[in-house]
Motif scaffolding. Structure first.
Motif, PDB file in Angstrom:
ATOM      1  N   ARG A 195       0.571  -1.111  -0.014  1.00 28.53           N
ATOM      2  CA  ARG A 195       0.199  -0.013  -0.041  1.00 28.53           C
ATOM      3  C   ARG A 195       0.838   1.320  -0.014  1.00 28.53           C
ATOM      4  N   SER A 196       0.675   2.079  -0.957  1.00 29.06           N
ATOM      5  CA  SER A 196       1.202   3.357  -0.901  1.00 29.06           C
ATOM      6  C   SER A 196       1.083   4.297   0.368  1.00 29.06           C
ATOM      7  N   ASP A 197       1.902   5.089   0.677  1.00 24.51           N
ATOM      8  CA  ASP A 197       1.687   6.291   1.772  1.00 24.51           C
ATOM      9  C   ASP A 197       1.088   7.290   1.167  1.00 24.51           C
ATOM     10  N   LYS A 198       0.624   7.304   0.068  1.00 26.02           N
ATOM     11  CA  LYS A 198      -0.077   8.439  -0.657  1.00 26.02           C
ATOM     12  C   LYS A 198      -1.620   8.103  -0.525  1.00 26.02           C
ATOM     13  N   SER A 199      -2.514   9.271  -0.135  1.00 27.78           N
ATOM     14  CA  SER A 199      -3.883   8.891  -0.359  1.00 27.78           C
ATOM     15  C   SER A 199      -4.300   9.263  -1.805  1.00 27.78           C
ATOM     16  N   GLU A 200      -3.781  10.367  -2.368  1.00 24.27           N
ATOM     17  CA  GLU A 200      -4.119  10.602  -3.614  1.00 24.27           C
ATOM     18  C   GLU A 200      -3.178  10.872  -4.526  1.00 24.27           C
ATOM     19  N   GLY A 201      -3.368  11.063  -5.984  1.00 22.37           N
ATOM     20  CA  GLY A 201      -2.591  11.280  -6.928  1.00 22.37           C
ATOM     21  C   GLY A 201      -2.029   9.992  -7.716  1.00 22.37           C
ATOM     22  N   PRO A 202      -1.108   9.987  -8.628  1.00 24.70           N
ATOM     23  CA  PRO A 202      -0.618   8.912  -9.498  1.00 24.70           C
ATOM     24  C   PRO A 202       0.011   7.851  -8.646  1.00 24.70           C
ATOM     25  N   THR A 203       0.557   8.212  -7.548  1.00 17.83           N
ATOM     26  CA  THR A 203       1.094   6.962  -6.783  1.00 17.83           C
ATOM     27  C   THR A 203       0.537   6.458  -5.779  1.00 17.83           C
ATOM     28  N   ALA A 204      -0.705   6.673  -5.503  1.00 21.40           N
ATOM     29  CA  ALA A 204      -1.503   6.367  -4.410  1.00 21.40           C
ATOM     30  C   ALA A 204      -2.268   4.969  -4.640  1.00 21.40           C
ATOM     31  N   GLY A 205      -2.744   4.146  -3.705  1.00 21.66           N
ATOM     32  CA  GLY A 205      -3.505   2.828  -4.064  1.00 21.66           C
ATOM     33  C   GLY A 205      -2.607   1.987  -3.674  1.00 21.66           C
ATOM     34  N   THR A 206      -2.908   0.915  -3.935  1.00 19.56           N
ATOM     35  CA  THR A 206      -2.135  -0.418  -3.588  1.00 19.56           C
ATOM     36  C   THR A 206      -1.680  -1.345  -5.038  1.00 19.56           C
ATOM     37  N   GLU A 207      -0.867  -2.062  -4.887  1.00 23.96           N
ATOM     38  CA  GLU A 207      -0.412  -3.050  -5.889  1.00 23.96           C
ATOM     39  C   GLU A 207      -0.366  -4.314  -5.226  1.00 23.96           C
ATOM     40  N   THR A 208      -0.757  -5.310  -6.162  1.00 23.66           N
ATOM     41  CA  THR A 208      -0.618  -6.691  -5.707  1.00 23.66           C
ATOM     42  C   THR A 208       0.066  -7.411  -6.685  1.00 23.66           C
ATOM     43  N   VAL A 209       1.165  -8.094  -6.269  1.00 27.19           N
ATOM     44  CA  VAL A 209       2.275  -8.787  -7.147  1.00 27.19           C
ATOM     45  C   VAL A 209       2.538 -10.105  -6.734  1.00 27.19           C
ATOM     46  N   ASP A 210       3.033 -11.163  -7.465  1.00 24.27           N
ATOM     47  CA  ASP A 210       3.600 -12.526  -7.072  1.00 24.27           C
ATOM     48  C   ASP A 210       4.897 -11.962  -5.972  1.00 24.27           C
ATOM     49  N   PRO A 211       4.946 -12.910  -4.795  1.00 21.73           N
ATOM     50  CA  PRO A 211       6.157 -12.673  -4.103  1.00 21.73           C
ATOM     51  C   PRO A 211       7.292 -12.525  -4.564  1.00 21.73           C
ATOM     52  N   LEU A 212       7.630 -13.357  -5.761  1.00 19.80           N
ATOM     53  CA  LEU A 212       8.776 -13.355  -6.272  1.00 19.80           C
ATOM     54  C   LEU A 212       9.415 -11.859  -7.132  1.00 19.80           C
ATOM     55  N   GLU A 213       8.247 -11.436  -7.684  1.00 18.49           N
ATOM     56  CA  GLU A 213       8.057  -9.923  -8.385  1.00 18.49           C
ATOM     57  C   GLU A 213       8.296  -8.884  -7.176  1.00 18.49           C
ATOM     58  N   PHE A 214       7.889  -8.985  -6.099  1.00 15.87           N
ATOM     59  CA  PHE A 214       7.874  -8.313  -4.977  1.00 15.87           C
ATOM     60  C   PHE A 214       9.516  -8.200  -4.373  1.00 15.87           C
ATOM     61  N   LEU A 215      10.038  -9.285  -4.382  1.00 18.85           N
ATOM     62  CA  LEU A 215      11.377  -9.499  -3.944  1.00 18.85           C
ATOM     63  C   LEU A 215      12.260  -8.866  -4.836  1.00 18.85           C
ATOM     64  N   ALA A 216      12.093  -9.183  -6.115  1.00 20.92           N
ATOM     65  CA  ALA A 216      13.019  -8.550  -7.298  1.00 20.92           C
ATOM     66  C   ALA A 216      12.822  -6.865  -7.075  1.00 20.92           C
ATOM     67  N   ARG A 217      11.640  -6.502  -6.947  1.00 24.89           N
ATOM     68  CA  ARG A 217      11.317  -5.205  -6.753  1.00 24.89           C
ATOM     69  C   ARG A 217      12.190  -4.365  -5.869  1.00 24.89           C
ATOM     70  N   VAL A 218      12.229  -5.272  -4.524  1.00 26.11           N
ATOM     71  CA  VAL A 218      12.970  -4.796  -3.360  1.00 26.11           C
ATOM     72  C   VAL A 218      14.340  -4.724  -3.494  1.00 26.11           C
ATOM     73  N   LEU A 219      14.801  -5.750  -4.103  1.00 29.74           N
ATOM     74  CA  LEU A 219      16.278  -6.090  -4.459  1.00 29.74           C
ATOM     75  C   LEU A 219      16.866  -5.046  -5.174  1.00 29.74           C
ATOM     76  N   VAL A 220      16.282  -4.371  -6.046  1.00 32.67           N
ATOM     77  CA  VAL A 220      16.900  -3.302  -6.971  1.00 32.67           C
ATOM     78  C   VAL A 220      17.299  -2.123  -6.247  1.00 32.67           C
ATOM     79  N   HIS A 221      16.685  -1.967  -5.033  1.00 38.36           N
ATOM     80  CA  HIS A 221      16.897  -0.677  -4.026  1.00 38.36           C
ATOM     81  C   HIS A 221      18.096  -1.114  -2.826  1.00 38.36           C
ATOM     82  N   MET A 222      18.505  -2.215  -3.151  1.00 33.94           N
ATOM     83  CA  MET A 222      19.772  -2.536  -2.061  1.00 33.94           C
ATOM     84  C   MET A 222      21.136  -1.778  -2.940  1.00 33.94           C
TER      85      MET A 222
END
Length: 180
Positions: free
Chosen positions: A140-167
């Motif tokens: 869940r985004s920390d924004k309540s409105e705007g283009p980055t608001a809302g939630t996103e549901t993904v496969d757990p491996l996709e989410f892990l890959a998304r987090v790893l690019v920030h390391m």
């Protein structure tokens, strides 16, 4: 970092203070590289006296930052000079300097919260849920409105890959201190 400031009473060398934090994530742990800078609203004389500066012109700061980044990219051979010149003609450059948050002089608690925000992690656990049955992770985004608001549901491996690019790579510094 020392800058020479010309005042009515002459020229003074002032040391500004800057903390620069590189962030690569947006509100939904997406790829969104940007910088957060905490900058003194003035500078220190060699004797330690603080000298305030007038409010900053955000449009001029944005343009100066944009040009400095493009010069750096040309010097690093990431862009050629024609590409950089072309980007200067874009009506929406993708660069923005936000100067609306000011820390009151004696508000250490607010300064601490702001610094923590600038250096925060890409994922806040309280905004993360998982559904083992569906094999899905929702963030869940920390924004309540705007283009980055809302939630996103993904496969757990996709989410892990998304987090790893920030390391950051081993030894890569993401927070730098300049000046005073």
């Amino acid at each position: 970092m020392t800058v020479a400031i010309r005042t009515l009473t002459g020229e003074h060398d002032l040391a500004v203070g800057i903390v620069a934090c590189l962030q690569t994530h947006g509100s939904r742990a997406n790829w969104h590289p940007h910088l957060h800078l905490l900058v003194t609203d003035g500078g220190f004389r060699p004797d330690g006296t603080f000298v305030s500066w007038p409010a900053h012109d955000t449009a001029r700061l944005t343009e100066a930052f944009r040009r400095a980044v493009l010069r750096l990219f040309v010097r690093l051979e990431l862009f050629d000079e024609d590409q950089a010149a072309s980007m200067l003609s874009w009506p929406h450059s993708g660069f923005h300097v936000h100067t609306a948050v000011w820390v009151p002089e004696d508000d250490r608690a607010f300064a601490t919260r702001l610094a923590r925000y600038c250096a925060r992690h890409p994922v806040a656990l309280e905004r993360l849920t998982s559904d083992r049955t569906a094999r899905a992770v929702t963030y869940r985004s920390d924004k309540s409105e705007g283009p980055t608001a809302g939630t996103e549901t993904v496969d757990p491996l996709e989410f892990l890959a998304r987090v790893l690019v920030h390391m950051p790579d081993k030894g890569q510094v993401t927070t730098r201190y300049y000046g005073w």
